[in-house]
Design an enzyme around this catalytic site. Structure first.
Site, PDB file in Angstrom:
ATOM      1  N   HIS A 196      46.299 -34.090  29.459  1.00 41.67           N
ATOM      2  CA  HIS A 196      45.398 -33.677  28.377  1.00 41.67           C
ATOM      3  C   HIS A 196      45.623 -34.630  27.196  1.00 41.67           C
ATOM      4  O   HIS A 196      46.741 -35.118  27.001  1.00 41.67           O
ATOM      5  CB  HIS A 196      45.787 -32.254  27.989  1.00 41.67           C
ATOM      6  CG  HIS A 196      44.874 -31.575  27.019  1.00 41.67           C
ATOM      7  ND1 HIS A 196      44.909 -31.841  25.669  1.00 41.67           N
ATOM      8  CD2 HIS A 196      43.920 -30.623  27.179  1.00 41.67           C
ATOM      9  CE1 HIS A 196      44.023 -31.078  25.053  1.00 41.67           C
ATOM     10  NE2 HIS A 196      43.412 -30.335  25.951  1.00 41.67           N
ATOM     11  N   GLN A 241      48.912 -24.706  30.365  1.00 34.96           N
ATOM     12  CA  GLN A 241      48.212 -24.033  31.468  1.00 34.96           C
ATOM     13  C   GLN A 241      49.165 -23.339  32.440  1.00 34.96           C
ATOM     14  O   GLN A 241      48.697 -22.690  33.372  1.00 34.96           O
ATOM     15  CB  GLN A 241      47.344 -25.037  32.247  1.00 34.96           C
ATOM     16  CG  GLN A 241      46.249 -25.693  31.428  1.00 34.96           C
ATOM     17  CD  GLN A 241      45.166 -24.722  30.968  1.00 34.96           C
ATOM     18  OE1 GLN A 241      45.047 -23.595  31.466  1.00 34.96           O
ATOM     19  NE2 GLN A 241      44.358 -25.149  30.007  1.00 34.96           N
ATOM     20  N   LYS A 252      45.902 -19.005  25.027  1.00 31.58           N
ATOM     21  CA  LYS A 252      45.516 -19.114  26.434  1.00 31.58           C
ATOM     22  C   LYS A 252      46.167 -18.018  27.272  1.00 31.58           C
ATOM     23  O   LYS A 252      45.976 -17.947  28.476  1.00 31.58           O
ATOM     24  CB  LYS A 252      45.906 -20.489  26.988  1.00 31.58           C
ATOM     25  CG  LYS A 252      45.126 -21.642  26.351  1.00 31.58           C
ATOM     26  CD  LYS A 252      45.522 -22.949  26.976  1.00 31.58           C
ATOM     27  CE  LYS A 252      45.112 -24.153  26.150  1.00 31.58           C
ATOM     28  NZ  LYS A 252      43.686 -24.447  26.217  1.00 31.58           N
TER      29      LYS A 252
HETATM   30  N1  PMP Z   1      47.496 -29.306  27.212  1.00 36.45           N
HETATM   31  C1  PMP Z   1      46.714 -28.727  28.125  1.00 36.45           C
HETATM   32  C2  PMP Z   1      46.999 -28.961  29.581  1.00 36.45           C
HETATM   33  C3  PMP Z   1      45.666 -27.911  27.714  1.00 36.45           C
HETATM   34  O1  PMP Z   1      44.874 -27.343  28.635  1.00 36.45           O
HETATM   35  C4  PMP Z   1      45.447 -27.702  26.332  1.00 36.45           C
HETATM   36  C5  PMP Z   1      44.298 -26.838  25.839  1.00 36.45           C
HETATM   37  N2  PMP Z   1      43.057 -27.180  26.360  1.00 36.45           N
HETATM   38  C6  PMP Z   1      46.299 -28.320  25.416  1.00 36.45           C
HETATM   39  C7  PMP Z   1      47.318 -29.108  25.890  1.00 36.45           C
HETATM   40  C8  PMP Z   1      46.137 -28.152  23.946  1.00 36.45           C
HETATM   41  O2  PMP Z   1      46.390 -26.833  23.571  1.00 36.45           O
HETATM   42  P1  PMP Z   1      46.073 -26.322  22.095  1.00 36.45           P
HETATM   43  O3  PMP Z   1      44.632 -26.693  21.839  1.00 36.45           O
HETATM   44  O4  PMP Z   1      46.278 -24.859  22.156  1.00 36.45           O
HETATM   45  O5  PMP Z   1      47.000 -27.028  21.165  1.00 36.45           O
END
Ligand code: PMP
Length: 414
Positions: free
Chosen positions: A130, A210, A233
């Site tokens: 990500h 996740q 999440k």
């Molecule tokens: N890493 C992964 C694998 C994610 O799925 C996400 C959220 N889509 C994030 C990091 C970032 O999380 P947050 O937006 O809650 O900081």
């Protein structure tokens, strides 16, 4: 490794769904089917109640005043820290509250890695990260002269222990890898990574955004140095998350925010820091968020993380198999071993159009690059549709998704 005792029999998932008020609505004339939990999950009434109770009854700051309401707020905030920490197999003192996974990873990158990495050191990543677990390391590399190295994925998108071994060198100082991919649903071999890294004192940072919602996690059993995750999440409020860090590693890191509540002593010219984790929590924290997150963890623990993991995996595996069997639908990621998410495309129809037609039937999915543009490039696509499953979804929701995609075919004459 299970840190939360599961109930003996799996819950009735349709009954679990009743705890989520957002599911009581219809969208575009249809019962809402929410398949976007990888972006953010729905919130059960117990979490909403805990947040409302804080704001209604004891909306005080923490760690400051001695009056009764402030005492209650501080107690509830610290009880939430202990509960969330125990949920991932950690001690309360090793859990820093952050705004979310992104902030936790940035804390390690700016606070630890910038201080410790040198020119020529290597940061090991994967092409499936990500952006929150990629861009901070790009910045670290620019600031320190360290180099990014990407362990290759198999053709079907898995990270193998062999690929990690082949990409590890004597210069690897830090490895940052997602526990579970937000696009492919794959679970990465973290233990193997840790075993390799710790032989040469390299630091392992895990993006748990996740995995924490779906798998029983024990940072102690995994042996990781840092583990970042988000409340929103996993049935909790937005705006709060946590960074677990091994205390000795946390003590090696610089705070990101300087100011109130993170200090030990201050004079006109200098300041010293409070002990971990408080030195990383400058300013008034998200008290309501922490309390709501504690309630979310209690909710998940009551259901049992083993049951939740099995349920969301079964739904995703079923959906992946049924979507792959549809004409014109391509599903990304391995055929087996998928956790909670299914990314796919409908041949000849833009993912946004697919999502729009599904939305017209009350089915919420995500379309886009899922904050993983390098992975999209590796898959030779611009974007995809993503359906993600959680504890309030049922087989009926998978049926609705499959029927919805048949409707996409009719709508676009394909
Ligand atoms: N890493 C992964 C694998 C994610 O799925 C996400 C959220 N889509 C994030 C990091 C970032 O999380 P947050 O937006 O809650 O900081």
């Amino acid at each position: 490794m299970t840190t939360t005792p599961a109930t003996t029999a799996p819950p009735t998932w349709a009954a679990v769904a009743q705890a989520f008020p957002a599911l009581r609505q219809t969208v575009n004339g249809h019962r809402l089917v929410y398949l976007d939990s990888a972006a953010t999950s729905l919130k059960p009434q117990a979490v909403i109640d805990a947040v409302v109770e804080y704001y209604a009854d004891y909306p005080s700051n923490v760690h400051r005043s001695v009056h009764t309401l402030a005492g209650r707020a501080t107690e509830a905030y610290e009880a939430a820290r202990a509960r969330v920490a125990a949920f991932v197999g950690a001690d309360a003192q090793s859990l820093v509250f952050t705004r979310g996974t992104t902030e936790g990873l940035n804390l390690v990158a700016s606070g630890w890695a910038r201080r410790h990495l040198r020119p020529g050191d290597e940061i090991l990543l994967t092409p499936a990260e990500h952006h929150s677990n990629l861009v901070p390391w790009q910045q670290v590399a620019k600031a320190t002269g360290a180099r990014l190295v990407f362990a290759p994925l198999t053709a079907d998108g898995r990270l193998t222990a062999e690929a990690i071994r082949a990409s590890f060198t004597s210069r690897t100082r830090l490895a940052a890898v997602a526990h579970v991919s937000n696009v492919l649903g794959t679970e990465n071999p973290i233990r193997e990574l840790v075993a390799l890294a710790h032989r040469q004192d390299a630091v392992v940072v895990v993006d748990g955004a996740q995995s924490a919602p779906h798998l029983p996690v024990s940072v102690a059993a995994l042996g990781v140095d840092f583990f970042a995750f988000s409340a929103h999440k996993m049935c909790g409020p937005t705006g709060i998350g946590a960074l677990y860090g091994r205390p000795e590693r946390l003590r090696e890191a610089d705070p990101l925010l300087f100011g109130g509540e993170m200090i030990a002593e201050v004079d006109q010219e200098h300041a010293t820091w409070a002990d971990v984790p408080y030195r990383f929590e400058g300013g008034t924290p998200h008290v309501a968020g922490a309390i709501g997150w504690g309630a979310a963890v209690a909710f998940l623990e009551r259901l049992g993380m083993d049951h939740i993991a099995a349920h969301s995996r079964a739904l995703a595996m079923d959906a992946a198999a049924r979507l792959a069997a549809l004409p014109r639908v391509s599903v990304y990621g391995p055929a087996g071993g998928r956790q909670a998410v299914v990314a796919f495309n409908y041949d000849g129809v833009h993912p946004h159009d697919v999502a729009q037609v599904l939305d017209s039937q009350g089915i919420a999915v995500r379309a886009g690059h899922h904050c993983a543009q390098p992975l999209m490039a590796a898959l030779s696509i611009q974007s995809s549709v993503r359906a993600s499953f959680y504890l309030y979804n049922t087989r009926e929701d998978v049926d609705r998704l499959v029927d919805g995609l048949r409707e996409v075919g009719r709508y676009f004459g394909r």
